[in-house]
Design an enzyme around this catalytic site. Structure first.
Site, PDB file in Angstrom:
ATOM      1  N   ASP A   8       0.845  -1.196   0.000  1.00 27.53           N
ATOM      2  CA  ASP A   8       0.000   0.000   0.000  1.00 27.53           C
ATOM      3  C   ASP A   8       0.880   1.245   0.000  1.00 27.53           C
ATOM      4  O   ASP A   8       1.529   1.550   0.999  1.00 27.53           O
ATOM      5  CB  ASP A   8      -0.888   0.007   1.259  1.00 27.53           C
ATOM      6  CG  ASP A   8      -1.753   1.261   1.296  1.00 27.53           C
ATOM      7  OD1 ASP A   8      -2.681   1.341   0.465  1.00 27.53           O
ATOM      8  OD2 ASP A   8      -1.494   2.165   2.113  1.00 27.53           O
TER       9      ASP A   8
ATOM     10  N   TYR B 213       3.611   9.451  -0.239  1.00 29.10           N
ATOM     11  CA  TYR B 213       4.498   8.733   0.691  1.00 29.10           C
ATOM     12  C   TYR B 213       5.972   8.736   0.270  1.00 29.10           C
ATOM     13  O   TYR B 213       6.827   8.344   1.073  1.00 29.10           O
ATOM     14  CB  TYR B 213       4.080   7.253   0.845  1.00 29.10           C
ATOM     15  CG  TYR B 213       2.725   6.989   1.455  1.00 29.10           C
ATOM     16  CD1 TYR B 213       1.952   8.001   2.016  1.00 29.10           C
ATOM     17  CD2 TYR B 213       2.219   5.693   1.473  1.00 29.10           C
ATOM     18  CE1 TYR B 213       0.707   7.735   2.549  1.00 29.10           C
ATOM     19  CE2 TYR B 213       0.969   5.418   2.025  1.00 29.10           C
ATOM     20  CZ  TYR B 213       0.223   6.444   2.545  1.00 29.10           C
ATOM     21  OH  TYR B 213      -1.002   6.160   3.073  1.00 29.10           O
TER      22      TYR B 213
ATOM     23  N   LYS C  79      -2.236   5.899  -4.465  1.00 25.85           N
ATOM     24  CA  LYS C  79      -3.321   6.860  -4.217  1.00 25.85           C
ATOM     25  C   LYS C  79      -3.059   8.204  -4.873  1.00 25.85           C
ATOM     26  O   LYS C  79      -1.905   8.654  -4.951  1.00 25.85           O
ATOM     27  CB  LYS C  79      -3.510   7.091  -2.708  1.00 25.85           C
ATOM     28  CG  LYS C  79      -3.572   5.809  -1.893  1.00 25.85           C
ATOM     29  CD  LYS C  79      -3.902   6.033  -0.431  1.00 25.85           C
ATOM     30  CE  LYS C  79      -3.639   4.766   0.359  1.00 25.85           C
ATOM     31  NZ  LYS C  79      -2.252   4.572   0.786  1.00 25.85           N
TER      32      LYS C  79
ATOM     33  N   HIS D  86      -7.171   9.533  -2.293  1.00 23.43           N
ATOM     34  CA  HIS D  86      -6.629   9.498  -0.925  1.00 23.43           C
ATOM     35  C   HIS D  86      -7.576  10.167   0.075  1.00 23.43           C
ATOM     36  O   HIS D  86      -7.741   9.699   1.206  1.00 23.43           O
ATOM     37  CB  HIS D  86      -5.260  10.183  -0.925  1.00 23.43           C
ATOM     38  CG  HIS D  86      -4.336   9.716   0.140  1.00 23.43           C
ATOM     39  ND1 HIS D  86      -2.984   9.598  -0.047  1.00 23.43           N
ATOM     40  CD2 HIS D  86      -4.559   9.331   1.425  1.00 23.43           C
ATOM     41  CE1 HIS D  86      -2.414   9.159   1.070  1.00 23.43           C
ATOM     42  NE2 HIS D  86      -3.353   8.995   1.978  1.00 23.43           N
TER      43      HIS D  86
END
Ligand SMILES: NC(=O)c1ccc[n+]([C@@H]2O[C@H](COP(=O)([O-])OP(=O)(O)OC[C@H]3O[C@@H](n4cnc5c(N)ncnc54)[C@H](OP(=O)(O)O)[C@@H]3O)[C@@H](O)[C@H]2O)c1
Length: 331
Positions: A62, A67, A96, A129
């Protein structure tokens, strides 16, 4: 259905509403937030975590454009494919769309940028997101999340992703996507741990045939990214006695509690021993009374509460009296 053939942990899969399969646990890849923003991997450390994770049995990862782990994740997956031991189809990659790309025409270019970083041709699941759009300077954008959803439908039809879904949507917002969308979301990703059981949203989403993915599964039990939160700890006596009964650890029991609820947990760790610990949850079952006992911890506590966005028209959560400043602006 079992997703892999190896001497590693065999992770079962869950059928998505579009006929594809999602491995029942994913490795979370968010490395935390520091003084200069999102924590970045150094010297390919995170790539090596993923290489270890694959050897242990993880197939589902994920990530998100925010990130900063897409590049190293993609590299590890491609290294494993180049080894000849795995095919692209053996992996399930979730990423996302970030909030600054909510206009319909921005979605395909945002996903293409993620695919460039991953150096892959497609992802398995693309999530919105947050329901809230932002301008580049982080002021609120008024883009309706249904316009953004049209963009996700576009990338699904283009084959850039095998499934689409949402994250951090509340019940009302999810209902709107189901009523007004033309492609049904395959999954919803929300915060789930013993202090945030999310019974109503989980049951609604599952009744509508969505797979629920649970983020921050450990809640207050452990120090997440070096920070402790208020709530039960890993030595809590109720949880510890259940763990003792099965010869398991409290983190394993809490992850299994999600599995018993047909939720896909997304634990994050960069430590090999914990990668092994967190995936070894498919060889025991909890009794219904134990699932209920863990759910009794529920207090609706969220640890991801971006109150700095709480005046946004699509803010999904309850408002607080003293919102915190936007960390993205001060980083
Ligand atoms: N959609 C969203 O908005 C959203 C928001 C938050 C998170 N997420 C996703 O969910 C994933 C997980 O969430 P999270 O990182 O907030 O929380 P988490 O997985 O509940 O907790 C991660 C923390 O627990 C530690 N840890 C992991 N396994 C452990 C174990 N067995 N025993 C003791 N400590 C352990 C990790 O440290 P070490 O690494 O040092 O082991 C890390 O500090 C993220 O990585 C991300 O993929 C999504």
């Amino acid at each position: 259905m079992i997703f892999q053939m190896c001497s590693c942990v065999k992770v079962p899969t869950i059928l998505l509403n579009n006929g594809r399969h999602m491995p029942a646990i994913a490795l979370g890849t968010y490395l935390g937030f520091g003084e200069s923003g999102v924590v970045m991997s150094k010297d390919n450390e995170f790539r090596d975590v993923v290489l270890n994770a694959v050897d242990i049995g993880y197939r589902h990862f994920d990530t998100a454009s925010i990130y900063s782990t897409e590049r190293e994740l993609g590299e590890a997956v491609r290294m494993k494919i180049a080894d000849g031991q795995y095919k692209r189809e053996d992996f399930f990659i979730t990423t996302k769309l970030w909030n600054t790309h909510h206009k319909r025409e921005q979605v395909a270019s945002a996903l293409r940028e993620s695919l460039d970083r991953l150096a892959l041709n497609y992802v398995d699941l693309y999530l919105m997101h947050w329901p809230m759009g932002l301008n580049v300077d982080h002021t609120y954008s008024e883009v309706d999340f249904m316009e953004t959803w049209r963009g996700l439908e576009d990338v699904y039809k283009l084959g850039l992703t095998k499934a689409i879904g949402v994250s951090n949507f509340n019940l009302k917002q999810l209902k709107r996507v189901l009523e007004e969308g033309t492609v049904k979301p395959a999954a919803i990703q929300i915060e789930i741990h013993p202090l945030n059981v999310q019974k109503e949203l989980v049951e609604y989403a599952q009744a509508q045939s969505l797979v629920v993915m649970g983020y921050s599964p450990f809640g207050s039990l452990v120090a997440r990214h070096g920070q402790w939160s208020a709530g039960p700890r890993v030595n809590d006596t109720t949880l510890a006695s259940i763990a003792e009964k099965y010869g398991k650890t409290v983190p394993q029991v809490v992850l299994r509690w999600e599995v018993e609820r047909n939720i896909v947990p997304l634990p994050k760790t960069v430590k090999r021993k914990r990668l092994e610990e967190n995936i070894n949850i498919f060889d025991f079952k909890l009794e219904k009374e134990e699932v209920d006992k863990i759910s009794d911890f529920d207090s609706g506590t969220r640890y991801t509460l971006p109150s700095f966005w709480q005046n946004h028209p699509y803010y999904p959560f309850e408002k607080v009296d003293n919102p915190i400043p936007d960390p993205f602006l001060s980083a």
